[in-house]
Design a protein around this motif. Structure first.
Motif, PDB file in Angstrom:
ATOM      1  N   PHE A 101     -48.462   1.971  80.882  1.00 42.50           N
ATOM      2  CA  PHE A 101     -49.482   2.290  79.885  1.00 42.50           C
ATOM      3  C   PHE A 101     -50.474   1.136  79.724  1.00 42.50           C
ATOM      4  O   PHE A 101     -51.691   1.351  79.713  1.00 42.50           O
ATOM      5  N   ILE A 102     -49.949  -0.062  79.612  1.00 41.03           N
ATOM      6  CA  ILE A 102     -50.829  -1.229  79.431  1.00 41.03           C
ATOM      7  C   ILE A 102     -51.701  -1.444  80.660  1.00 41.03           C
ATOM      8  O   ILE A 102     -52.905  -1.709  80.548  1.00 41.03           O
ATOM      9  N   ARG A 103     -51.115  -1.296  81.830  1.00 46.88           N
ATOM     10  CA  ARG A 103     -51.838  -1.574  83.077  1.00 46.88           C
ATOM     11  C   ARG A 103     -52.855  -0.495  83.434  1.00 46.88           C
ATOM     12  O   ARG A 103     -53.976  -0.811  83.863  1.00 46.88           O
ATOM     13  N   GLU A 104     -52.508   0.769  83.225  1.00 47.18           N
ATOM     14  CA  GLU A 104     -53.325   1.855  83.758  1.00 47.18           C
ATOM     15  C   GLU A 104     -54.055   2.696  82.709  1.00 47.18           C
ATOM     16  O   GLU A 104     -55.096   3.283  83.014  1.00 47.18           O
ATOM     17  N   ILE A 105     -53.526   2.781  81.507  1.00 47.35           N
ATOM     18  CA  ILE A 105     -54.077   3.707  80.516  1.00 47.35           C
ATOM     19  C   ILE A 105     -54.879   2.993  79.437  1.00 47.35           C
ATOM     20  O   ILE A 105     -55.976   3.429  79.067  1.00 47.35           O
ATOM     21  N   SER A 106     -54.363   1.874  78.940  1.00 47.91           N
ATOM     22  CA  SER A 106     -55.052   1.182  77.840  1.00 47.91           C
ATOM     23  C   SER A 106     -56.427   0.669  78.237  1.00 47.91           C
ATOM     24  O   SER A 106     -57.280   0.450  77.376  1.00 47.91           O
ATOM     25  N   VAL A 107     -56.656   0.502  79.532  1.00 46.44           N
ATOM     26  CA  VAL A 107     -57.933  -0.050  80.001  1.00 46.44           C
ATOM     27  C   VAL A 107     -58.986   1.043  80.232  1.00 46.44           C
ATOM     28  O   VAL A 107     -60.147   0.727  80.526  1.00 46.44           O
ATOM     29  N   LEU A 108     -58.604   2.303  80.105  1.00 42.11           N
ATOM     30  CA  LEU A 108     -59.544   3.395  80.386  1.00 42.11           C
ATOM     31  C   LEU A 108     -60.495   3.627  79.223  1.00 42.11           C
ATOM     32  O   LEU A 108     -60.126   3.481  78.052  1.00 42.11           O
ATOM     33  N   GLU A 125     -35.559   5.995  88.997  1.00 37.77           N
ATOM     34  CA  GLU A 125     -35.335   4.575  89.276  1.00 37.77           C
ATOM     35  C   GLU A 125     -36.546   3.951  89.970  1.00 37.77           C
ATOM     36  O   GLU A 125     -36.824   2.763  89.806  1.00 37.77           O
ATOM     37  N   ARG A 126     -37.269   4.741  90.745  1.00 37.61           N
ATOM     38  CA  ARG A 126     -38.442   4.246  91.466  1.00 37.61           C
ATOM     39  C   ARG A 126     -39.659   4.097  90.549  1.00 37.61           C
ATOM     40  O   ARG A 126     -40.595   3.350  90.867  1.00 37.61           O
ATOM     41  N   ALA A 127     -39.642   4.782  89.431  1.00 40.78           N
ATOM     42  CA  ALA A 127     -40.807   4.847  88.546  1.00 40.78           C
ATOM     43  C   ALA A 127     -40.994   3.565  87.738  1.00 40.78           C
ATOM     44  O   ALA A 127     -40.113   2.705  87.664  1.00 40.78           O
ATOM     45  N   ASP A 128     -42.173   3.459  87.117  1.00 39.71           N
ATOM     46  CA  ASP A 128     -42.525   2.300  86.303  1.00 39.71           C
ATOM     47  C   ASP A 128     -42.011   2.440  84.875  1.00 39.71           C
ATOM     48  O   ASP A 128     -41.953   3.547  84.321  1.00 39.71           O
ATOM     49  N   ASP A 129     -41.692   1.330  84.262  1.00 39.22           N
ATOM     50  CA  ASP A 129     -41.455   1.272  82.832  1.00 39.22           C
ATOM     51  C   ASP A 129     -42.681   1.835  82.107  1.00 39.22           C
ATOM     52  O   ASP A 129     -43.822   1.535  82.473  1.00 39.22           O
ATOM     53  N   GLU A 184     -52.060  12.727  76.930  1.00 34.95           N
ATOM     54  CA  GLU A 184     -50.629  12.937  76.820  1.00 34.95           C
ATOM     55  C   GLU A 184     -49.862  11.618  76.794  1.00 34.95           C
ATOM     56  O   GLU A 184     -48.867  11.481  76.063  1.00 34.95           O
ATOM     57  N   LEU A 185     -50.305  10.641  77.557  1.00 36.05           N
ATOM     58  CA  LEU A 185     -49.585   9.373  77.584  1.00 36.05           C
ATOM     59  C   LEU A 185     -49.672   8.639  76.245  1.00 36.05           C
ATOM     60  O   LEU A 185     -48.775   7.873  75.895  1.00 36.05           O
ATOM     61  N   PHE A 186     -50.713   8.889  75.479  1.00 32.67           N
ATOM     62  CA  PHE A 186     -50.753   8.346  74.118  1.00 32.67           C
ATOM     63  C   PHE A 186     -49.691   9.030  73.253  1.00 32.67           C
ATOM     64  O   PHE A 186     -49.055   8.385  72.403  1.00 32.67           O
ATOM     65  N   VAL A 187     -49.486  10.325  73.467  1.00 30.30           N
ATOM     66  CA  VAL A 187     -48.435  11.044  72.745  1.00 30.30           C
ATOM     67  C   VAL A 187     -47.063  10.520  73.171  1.00 30.30           C
ATOM     68  O   VAL A 187     -46.193  10.254  72.336  1.00 30.30           O
ATOM     69  N   LEU A 188     -46.883  10.354  74.467  1.00 26.74           N
ATOM     70  CA  LEU A 188     -45.600   9.863  74.966  1.00 26.74           C
ATOM     71  C   LEU A 188     -45.323   8.439  74.493  1.00 26.74           C
ATOM     72  O   LEU A 188     -44.162   8.054  74.324  1.00 26.74           O
ATOM     73  N   ARG A 189     -46.368   7.679  74.273  1.00 27.75           N
ATOM     74  CA  ARG A 189     -46.176   6.314  73.762  1.00 27.75           C
ATOM     75  C   ARG A 189     -45.477   6.348  72.405  1.00 27.75           C
ATOM     76  O   ARG A 189     -44.609   5.503  72.121  1.00 27.75           O
ATOM     77  N   LEU A 190     -45.835   7.320  71.569  1.00 22.98           N
ATOM     78  CA  LEU A 190     -45.158   7.462  70.283  1.00 22.98           C
ATOM     79  C   LEU A 190     -43.695   7.821  70.499  1.00 22.98           C
ATOM     80  O   LEU A 190     -42.809   7.279  69.834  1.00 22.98           O
ATOM     81  N   ARG A 216     -40.214   7.260  81.899  1.00 25.56           N
ATOM     82  CA  ARG A 216     -40.767   6.423  82.942  1.00 25.56           C
ATOM     83  C   ARG A 216     -41.910   7.182  83.603  1.00 25.56           C
ATOM     84  O   ARG A 216     -41.982   8.411  83.537  1.00 25.56           O
ATOM     85  N   VAL A 217     -42.814   6.439  84.243  1.00 26.62           N
ATOM     86  CA  VAL A 217     -44.019   7.030  84.830  1.00 26.62           C
ATOM     87  C   VAL A 217     -44.059   6.711  86.318  1.00 26.62           C
ATOM     88  O   VAL A 217     -43.838   5.568  86.728  1.00 26.62           O
TER      89      VAL A 217
END
Length: 204
Positions: A189-196, A180-184, A103-109, A118-119
């Motif tokens: 995505f770069i930190r947590e998803i692209s490395v999977l 506001e507490r969430a991540d950009d 889903e996060l790949f879809v949300l990236r689009l 935000r995540v």
């Protein structure tokens, strides 16, 4: 936060009624839409990219996401025309489920096309979720709020519709705090998803 939500009075709507009501209110002059997404496993039958993902074909599922580009772009043009600010907050548990990874790949689009997403790492709201998870809701201004419902297999089945303005405002305030507490999105995505590695998925 969200303390009054479980006590709120709502009207149950099946999926067609929910979609029709959503569209009517969306076009009624509201100024914002907030979506809080909490579930970690859903099914999106009829979406070719999800169908490929569910069949275990990761590379094909990613290649098919682009088919949604024109549809999403039109959605954002409509929101701009109507003057609606749309924001989405995606709560993610760890380890990341295969569905959320997809889903996060879809949300990236969607983000690429201008969506405001935000995540939020679920571990950062453990104190809020001691007794229950934050609600899965869509808020349309101060007019209506929908608790989106799914069956035991993760298929969308309708919603509970709330119209109490005080309750809607309370949930909207909670959404704002967590947003506001969430991540950009891109940073997460770069930190947590692209490395999977590609997920291992049994045919669904």
């Amino acid at each position: 936060m969200f303390d009054s939500f479980p006590l709120g009075v709502s009207e149950r709507m099946d999926r067609p009624a929910y979609h029709a009501d959503f569209r009517r209110i969306y076009e009624s002059g509201i100024t914002y839409l907030n979506k809080l997404e909490r579930g970690q496993e859903f099914k999106e039958r009829g979406f070719p990219s999800w169908e490929a993902f569910a069949a275990g074909d990761w590379e094909r599922s990613l290649s098919l996401i682009g088919e949604k580009r024109s549809i999403y772009a039109q959605q954002f043009r409509e929101a701009a025309r109507l003057g609606i600010l749309e924001r989405r907050l995606r709560v993610v548990e760890f380890p990341v489920t295969p569905y959320v990874q997809w889903e996060l790949f879809v949300l990236r689009l969607r983000v690429e096309l201008g969506d405001n997403i935000r995540v939020l790492d679920a571990r950062k709201i453990s104190e809020i979720e001691e007794s229950r998870c934050v609600p899965e809701v869509v808020i349309l201004g101060d007019v209506a709020m929908y608790e989106v419902l799914y069956d035991d297999d993760g298929n969308a089945m309708g919603s509970n519709r709330f119209t109490d303005k005080a309750l809607i405002q309370e949930v909207a305030n909670g959404f704002n705090v967590l947003y506001e507490r969430a991540d950009d999105f891109d940073e997460f995505f770069i930190r947590e998803i692209s490395v999977l590695d590609p997920p291992s998925v049994e045919a669904q």
